[in-house]
Scaffold this motif. Structure first.
Motif, PDB file in Angstrom:
ATOM      1  N   UNK A  31       1.566   1.933  -3.555  1.00  0.00           N
ATOM      2  CA  UNK A  31       0.412   2.531  -4.237  1.00  0.00           C
ATOM      3  C   UNK A  31       0.404   4.035  -3.942  1.00  0.00           C
ATOM      4  N   UNK A  32       0.658   4.363  -2.677  1.00  0.00           N
ATOM      5  CA  UNK A  32       0.649   5.767  -2.260  1.00  0.00           C
ATOM      6  C   UNK A  32       1.797   6.549  -2.899  1.00  0.00           C
TER       7      UNK A  32
ATOM      8  N   UNK B 176       0.836  -1.208   0.000  1.00  0.00           N
ATOM      9  CA  UNK B 176       0.000   0.000   0.000  1.00  0.00           C
ATOM     10  C   UNK B 176       0.872   1.261   0.000  1.00  0.00           C
ATOM     11  N   UNK B 177       2.051   1.196   0.655  1.00  0.00           N
ATOM     12  CA  UNK B 177       2.959   2.345   0.597  1.00  0.00           C
ATOM     13  C   UNK B 177       3.352   2.626  -0.865  1.00  0.00           C
TER      14      UNK B 177
ATOM     15  N   UNK C 110       3.803   6.015  -5.375  1.00  0.00           N
ATOM     16  CA  UNK C 110       3.906   6.105  -6.830  1.00  0.00           C
ATOM     17  C   UNK C 110       3.096   7.263  -7.397  1.00  0.00           C
ATOM     18  N   UNK C 111       2.171   7.813  -6.608  1.00  0.00           N
ATOM     19  CA  UNK C 111       1.422   8.980  -7.102  1.00  0.00           C
ATOM     20  C   UNK C 111       2.336  10.187  -7.255  1.00  0.00           C
TER      21      UNK C 111
ATOM     22  N   UNK D  62      -6.025   7.596  -5.957  1.00  0.00           N
ATOM     23  CA  UNK D  62      -5.003   6.590  -5.651  1.00  0.00           C
ATOM     24  C   UNK D  62      -4.435   6.830  -4.250  1.00  0.00           C
TER      25      UNK D  62
ATOM     26  N   UNK E 256      -5.056   4.015  -0.953  1.00  0.00           N
ATOM     27  CA  UNK E 256      -3.944   3.442  -0.183  1.00  0.00           C
ATOM     28  C   UNK E 256      -4.089   3.818   1.285  1.00  0.00           C
TER      29      UNK E 256
ATOM     30  N   UNK F 191      -4.598   1.255   4.377  1.00  0.00           N
ATOM     31  CA  UNK F 191      -3.687   1.252   5.534  1.00  0.00           C
ATOM     32  C   UNK F 191      -4.473   1.334   6.849  1.00  0.00           C
TER      33      UNK F 191
END
Lengths: 402, 402
Positions: free
Chosen positions: A68-69, A65-66, A71-72, B75, B79, B83
């Motif tokens: 996913x975050x 999930x980090x 990469x924005x 996005x 995430x 979390x």
């Protein structure tokens, strides 16, 4: 007409003005008739701000999930940079890591690039579009977003250059190039016109902070010609390439690394395999051990000293505590107030005088040497941190690098 | 055990605290034995901040690049929400629009969902994972990111519910449900327990601001049962579904819409097709025309009045100016100080007394009616904007909706 891959870091695109500057520089290369593919990092503090957002919610979030975050961050950069180029009026398209075909392994937050499927990239290049690619990211076999970890955008750029068979990969940063020493420490440090991959690798791992090791390793492997340049001026940078000629200068640079801590296991039993036991316990946790010094045995006991990154020290102490019965040391000591100072140069292996000259410089400056390690192209010494900058200056002067 | 699709808007996840609240609510549904799929919007002001960043660089950026930029907002949300659920300790995974299989047409910034490839979604559901999906976004046949335009996250949620054959689609918002009138205007407005798709469609298009029309249309088409609920409390919301029973209450709600302007073309030639010419000129620009009133011809001349959104007025005036020779009106007048007040109810078509009762309420309140339009399930009147709130209250009282 050639194919140029450029890479711009976070400070180079930190605000609208800088983004426009970078756009102009890209268009310059494009208008000169080149095809241009650009890898770009997240803007300035974006990544830190995103991490802070995550920490407010869950300080122990999954790496998936980090990714996913985080990469924005680059996705924002690529779209803004593409908009800036649209404004100048050149054909451009932005591509995220997965759109650009970056296939990685599944190691979230520290993924390795397996390959780049270049079909989409090549299509866009063939249309004479400037292609802006999100650095630092890819996609794994599960269709999940991954990030490449530290220095990831440099690696993205080199991987693009390798996959597309680019003529050159230009890494734009906030320094002019690779210097003989950190210009903030050594006033008369000199910029190098070129440097070999191996020398650059040693400099990078020793804290030169210009290029990340992974990117240099990849450049070496795929014979990608690298240029390190400033995004803020037009000064010629440093070329990183295969250097075959005999070097005039034996020593290419002096570096200092403060992210280091020393650990000493005193009075360890002098039995075969003891050192191996200790280091295998540590390496199991993916912690790198750097300089290692083992005293000659005395009364069946010996001392083992080694260095790790300062940030790894707490964990290493834990590991040693958990295994103290196995290690069976009389005393465990550690020190954080040390620095590693190194000289790097492809020529030095054949010249015994280099080490002597380095130690002489330190002796004349009244700087104590704690530990010494040498490789084919570098010599590192551990010195008290308070003396580290003086050590760099003294060595730089001694070898007359400027 | 069922499958619930939930949707949370930007205000519901605007900060860490709200994200944790939403996470708890999701886990409640999950722990009750349901499979849960969640569509979520960008946090609070994220989208506005991103637009501002773009404007600083290029106020005329391509829609493709805007979509690359804006899609990062959701996005980030997915995430962070994942979390938060990880922190509570339930299995969860976030999916972007493209990962969740949202395939759209190529209309950047206003894309339509063609289909959802549910393979990945179904796999994750089958693993008993809570699935957090980025609303508002998808991918087109070129592999490019698209956004769905206004109300897009509602549409994403309904599309998910339809594709996954969910038992219910719960839309969480900052109001408790659908009311007989805006509670800020009418103190004794009453929450409706249920409402039909058609009534909801009329209410949505008339400015009820609870659900976007596209999502209600899709819910109707695929028979998705919708529930409108507050994310801030546990009050039972309003169910939107097919209502077959004869309604006790003819009129379900009163709405007001201030985003309206009136245009009058006075003294237009009374020849066949004249009105068609005017409206086709306007519809070519994708501008919707609402109430239309055409006077009975007199001396070969007639008047045509119609309303458009106030935000479209300037463009409509331009169009009329550009085509004034074709239109050939004696005078063109327009007014912005008007509002549309409407009553909606599936039963009213069979009851002639409803319109009379509405006009009587307005007459008693001394409110002038400019224009009238009726459909099967609604009656709309144009009134001076200054009188609009009084009109809503008067009508609400007259029909004793509370």
């Amino acid at each position: 007409m050639g194919l140029i891959v450029q890479k711009y870091g976070g400070t180079s695109v930190r605000d609208a003005e800088r983004v426009m500057n970078v756009a102009n520089r890209i268009v310059e290369a494009y208008d000169a008739g080149n095809n241009v593919v650009v890898a770009v990092s997240a803007q300035g503090d974006t990544t830190d701000n995103l991490i802070e957002k995550a920490m407010e919610i869950n300080s122990n979030a999954s790496k998936r999930e980090m990714d996913v975050l985080l990469s924005t961050g680059e996705q924002i950069s690529i779209s803004l940079l593409a908009m800036a180029i649209e404004k100048i009026g050149r054909p451009v398209i932005s591509l995220t890591g997965w759109q650009a075909g970056f296939k990685t392994d599944a190691a979230y937050s520290n993924a390795r690039i397996d390959r780049i499927d270049t079909e989409r990239l090549q299509n866009e290049i063939d249309k004479r579009r400037i292609v802006i690619v999100a650095g630092f990211q890819g996609i794994n076999k599960y269709g999940d977003i991954t990030t490449l970890g530290r220095g990831g955008s440099d690696t993205s750029a080199v991987a693009l250059a390798a996959a597309l068979n680019a003529d050159i990969c230009e890494i734009y940063t906030d320094v002019d190039g690779v210097y003989t020493a950190d210009p903030r420490i050594v006033k008369n440090a000199k910029k190098l016109d070129d440097i070999s991959y191996d020398e650059m690798l040693e400099l990078a791992s020793l804290g030169a902070n210009v290029l990340h090791n992974r990117s240099v390793e990849m450049a070496k492997k795929y014979h990608v010609k690298l240029a390190v340049k400033s995004s803020l001026n037009k000064v010629e940078g440093t070329l990183v390439k295969e250097v075959n000629k005999v070097e005039k200068m034996l020593v290419r640079g002096v570096t200092r690394d403060n992210d280091v801590a020393r650990i000493s296991l005193c009075g360890v039993e002098d039995t075969p395999g003891k050192a191996f036991t200790v280091f295998s316990l540590i390496s199991k946790e993916n912690i790198g051990v750097d300089l290692i010094l083992q005293s000659i045995g005395n009364n069946g006991k010996k001392d083992i000293s080694f260095t790790v990154k300062e940030s790894d020290l707490d964990r290493v102490i834990e590991i040693l505590e958990e295994n103290k019965e196995i290690i069976n040391a009389q005393e465990i000591k550690f020190a954080k107030d040390v620095s590693k100072v190194s000289i790097v140069g492809a020529g030095m292996v054949n010249n015994a005088g280099v080490a002597t000259k380095m130690f002489e410089a330190l002796y004349n400056a009244h700087i104590n040497i704690n530990m010494i390690a040498t490789s084919e192209i570098k010599i590192s010494v551990l010195v008290p941190r308070k003396d580290a900058e003086r050590a760099v200056v003294a060595i730089h002067d001694k070898f007359m690098l400027a």
